[in-house]
Design an enzyme around this catalytic site. Structure first.
Site, PDB file in Angstrom:
ATOM      1  N   LYS A  65      -4.668  -6.586   3.800  1.00 43.73           N
ATOM      2  CA  LYS A  65      -4.589  -5.426   2.911  1.00 43.73           C
ATOM      3  C   LYS A  65      -5.918  -5.293   2.272  1.00 43.73           C
ATOM      4  O   LYS A  65      -6.277  -4.006   2.118  1.00 43.73           O
ATOM      5  CB  LYS A  65      -3.676  -5.973   1.625  1.00 43.73           C
ATOM      6  CG  LYS A  65      -3.824  -4.903   0.590  1.00 43.73           C
ATOM      7  CD  LYS A  65      -3.270  -3.589   0.994  1.00 43.73           C
ATOM      8  CE  LYS A  65      -2.812  -2.782  -0.204  1.00 43.73           C
ATOM      9  NZ  LYS A  65      -3.606  -2.526  -1.419  1.00 43.73           N
ATOM     10  N   GLU A  72      -9.856   2.279   4.075  1.00 44.29           N
ATOM     11  CA  GLU A  72      -9.522   3.470   2.868  1.00 44.29           C
ATOM     12  C   GLU A  72     -10.694   3.913   2.336  1.00 44.29           C
ATOM     13  O   GLU A  72     -11.061   5.285   2.194  1.00 44.29           O
ATOM     14  CB  GLU A  72      -8.533   2.807   2.061  1.00 44.29           C
ATOM     15  CG  GLU A  72      -8.207   3.957   0.875  1.00 44.29           C
ATOM     16  CD  GLU A  72      -7.412   3.586   0.018  1.00 44.29           C
ATOM     17  OE1 GLU A  72      -7.549   3.648  -1.170  1.00 44.29           O
ATOM     18  OE2 GLU A  72      -6.235   2.702   0.136  1.00 44.29           O
ATOM     19  N   SER A 106       0.855  -1.218   0.010  1.00 44.33           N
ATOM     20  CA  SER A 106      -0.092   0.003  -0.027  1.00 44.33           C
ATOM     21  C   SER A 106       0.853   1.153   0.048  1.00 44.33           C
ATOM     22  O   SER A 106       2.024   1.335   0.679  1.00 44.33           O
ATOM     23  CB  SER A 106      -1.039   0.133   1.264  1.00 44.33           C
ATOM     24  OG  SER A 106      -1.743   0.996   1.373  1.00 44.33           O
ATOM     25  N   HIS A 132      -7.660  -3.134   4.976  1.00 45.58           N
ATOM     26  CA  HIS A 132      -6.861  -1.784   4.862  1.00 45.58           C
ATOM     27  C   HIS A 132      -7.583  -1.060   3.678  1.00 45.58           C
ATOM     28  O   HIS A 132      -8.041   0.192   3.951  1.00 45.58           O
ATOM     29  CB  HIS A 132      -5.448  -2.000   4.323  1.00 45.58           C
ATOM     30  CG  HIS A 132      -4.879  -0.642   3.990  1.00 45.58           C
ATOM     31  ND1 HIS A 132      -5.098  -0.296   2.600  1.00 45.58           N
ATOM     32  CD2 HIS A 132      -4.177   0.055   4.526  1.00 45.58           C
ATOM     33  CE1 HIS A 132      -4.382   0.836   2.338  1.00 45.58           C
ATOM     34  NE2 HIS A 132      -3.855   1.140   3.592  1.00 45.58           N
TER      35      HIS A 132
END
Length: 483
Positions: free
Chosen positions: A184, A191, A129, A187
């Site tokens: 991820k 986001e 990221s 994540h």
């Protein structure tokens, strides 16, 4: 012959920048791309004079790499990854490591790990990221897969990733099979939530308070000096300041139809599978879907016209209220995301380090913020924390934010300004902190029409009962299960 420390396949923006990053940290990198012209252009361009070796075939890539070989794929998720794995299995040897650095879906990574291991090789699926800037200067990396592969790639990964708190790398082993790509994915879901919350704050200031782009830029700039300080708040400030060639804010000329690549949707699907109420991130995904209906929204707006009256109150007080609503909702978003990771860890047998994940997200990644330090502290205090709202710091913080949070959500509704993420966050908070929800009536309804049974307050949990509501249903009940 010079031997490379690692090979990389896929010279798009992220791939190229990762190669430049690796080389800048002292590693020799061999590169390959399906189109040879891309390799030649890179070697004769950005890579000229550097310890980067261009390869025209996978066999040449193999022969260039030091053993155990490490090959990182930066290719499009899905079938291209599987095709690349098959080609690599044809040329690599047992003990070599194949790395997927793209945004693959975590179940695919779990299957690929098992498959590659069955062929005698090792596999890593790692979230990367930070976008192109992070790839070049130091991303956040979330590796998972074959545990034996970690010590082989650790020196490279921890050298190229972002560093925080005096040099702590934003990269640590996450867990087996698909754990890295799952983290991820979460994540990316967070986001989505962070971006939607910022957009709702922006719309409230624009349409309700009547602020222009430069005024809002100053507000976001001030927020970036406090507990909301983050990469996304920072770039929002910069975007709002940015002028087009005619001197007017370019943001005002951008079409309001958002794109997405699927990781937010995957997060929502995983939450449904795990039975975790990931309401805010779900609303953030649906808000992008709604934004894509531009022509329909324009037509509907003509049927249901809405005018925003000039705000006559205390703008500064309302701006402070929007800040509080944003911060409170952000806490809820992360609480939901961490609850999802906790549930998945139980399902898949992962031993996730939740404080360590917060630390990995502190630098390099898109959601990096000072706020993540507070999450690490919460898990340092209680590693088995069930929900961030139960941590003393976050419970006290939320308690102080609730009054203005409610006021902002109410004003958004009264003025016809959509605030789905703010509203979903507040509804989740109210639901999570309500001892007696109306699900007792819902269970009665289910038992009435489907004999699905229910538990009783005056009996131990795990005992199920059925009522013959109509006098005609008898005592037979349906099997008890959760769907």
């Amino acid at each position: 012959m010079i031997q490379a420390d690692i090979g990389l396949i896929g010279l798009a923006v992220m791939g190229e920048n990762l190669v430049m990053n690796m080389e800048s940290k002292g590693f020799t990198v061999a590169v390959y791309n399906r189109t040879a012209e891309k390799v030649d252009a890179f070697i004769n361009g950005r890579a000229r004079g550097k310890n980067i070796i261009g390869c025209q075939s996978l066999e040449e890539l193999r022969d260039t790499l030091a053993k155990p070989r490490k090959v990182m794929m930066m290719v499009k998720a899905g079938q291209p990854v599987d095709e690349c794995i098959e080609k690599l299995l044809d040329v690599l040897e047992p003990g070599d490591v194949i790395i997927d650095g793209g945004n693959s879906h975590f179940p695919d990574t779990a299957h690929r790990t098992a498959y590659v291991e069955s062929q005698g090789l090792l596999y890593i699926g790692t979230g990367v990221s930070g976008g192109e800037e992070g790839a070049l200067k130091g991303p956040s990396m979330m590796p998972g897969g074959s545990p034996a592969a970690w010590e082989i790639v650790k020196p490279i990964f921890q050298a190229i990733c972002a560093k925080v708190d005096g040099g702590i790398p934003c990269c640590e082993w996450v867990g087996e099979n698909g754990a890295g790509h799952f983290v991820k994915m979460v994540h990316n879901g967070i986001e989505y939530g962070d971006m939607q919350l910022i957009c709702e704050a922006y719309q409230l200031m624009r349409d309700w308070l009547g602020l222009d782009a430069r005024e809002m830029a100053a507000v976001f700039g001030a927020w970036n000096e406090g507990p909301l300080s983050s990469y996304l708040i920072e770039i929002t400030r910069d975007i709002l300041y940015f002028a087009d060639t005619d001197g007017t804010p370019i943001v005002d000329k951008i079409l309001d139809a958002a794109g997405q690549k699927g990781t937010g949707k995957w997060t929502g699907m995983a939450a449904l599978e795990e039975g975790v109420p990931l309401t805010l991130i779900g609303e953030a995904v649906f808000a992008r879907c709604l934004s894509a209906l531009k022509e329909e929204r324009v037509a509907a707006g003509k049927i249901f016209p809405r005018q925003f009256a000039n705000f006559a109150g205390d703008k500064r007080r309302m701006i402070d209220g929007i800040r509080d609503a944003l911060y409170a909702s952000k806490i809820i978003s992360y609480a939901q995301g961490y609850a999802l990771m906790s549930a998945a860890a139980k399902t898949y047998g992962w031993n996730l380090n939740y404080g360590g994940i917060a630390l990995m997200w502190r630098g390099g990644c898109i959601i990096r913020s000072v706020f993540l330090g507070k999450i690490k502290e919460a898990y340092d205090r209680e590693p088995a924390l069930a929900n961030l709202l139960l941590d003393p710091y976050f419970s006290e913080t939320i308690r102080s934010l609730v009054p203005k949070w409610r006021q902002i959500v109410a004003n958004a509704a009264l003025n016809g300004i959509p605030a789905p993420a703010f509203s979903a966050a507040l509804s989740y908070f109210d639901g999570y902190t309500t001892a007696n929800l109306p699900a007792n009536l819902l269970q009665a309804q289910r038992d009435y029409f489907g004999a699905h049974t229910y538990e009783r307050l005056d009996e131990p949990r795990g005992q199920f009962f059925h009522t013959n509501w109509t006098g005609e249903g008898g005592d037979t009940a349906a099997s008890t299960y959760n769907a």
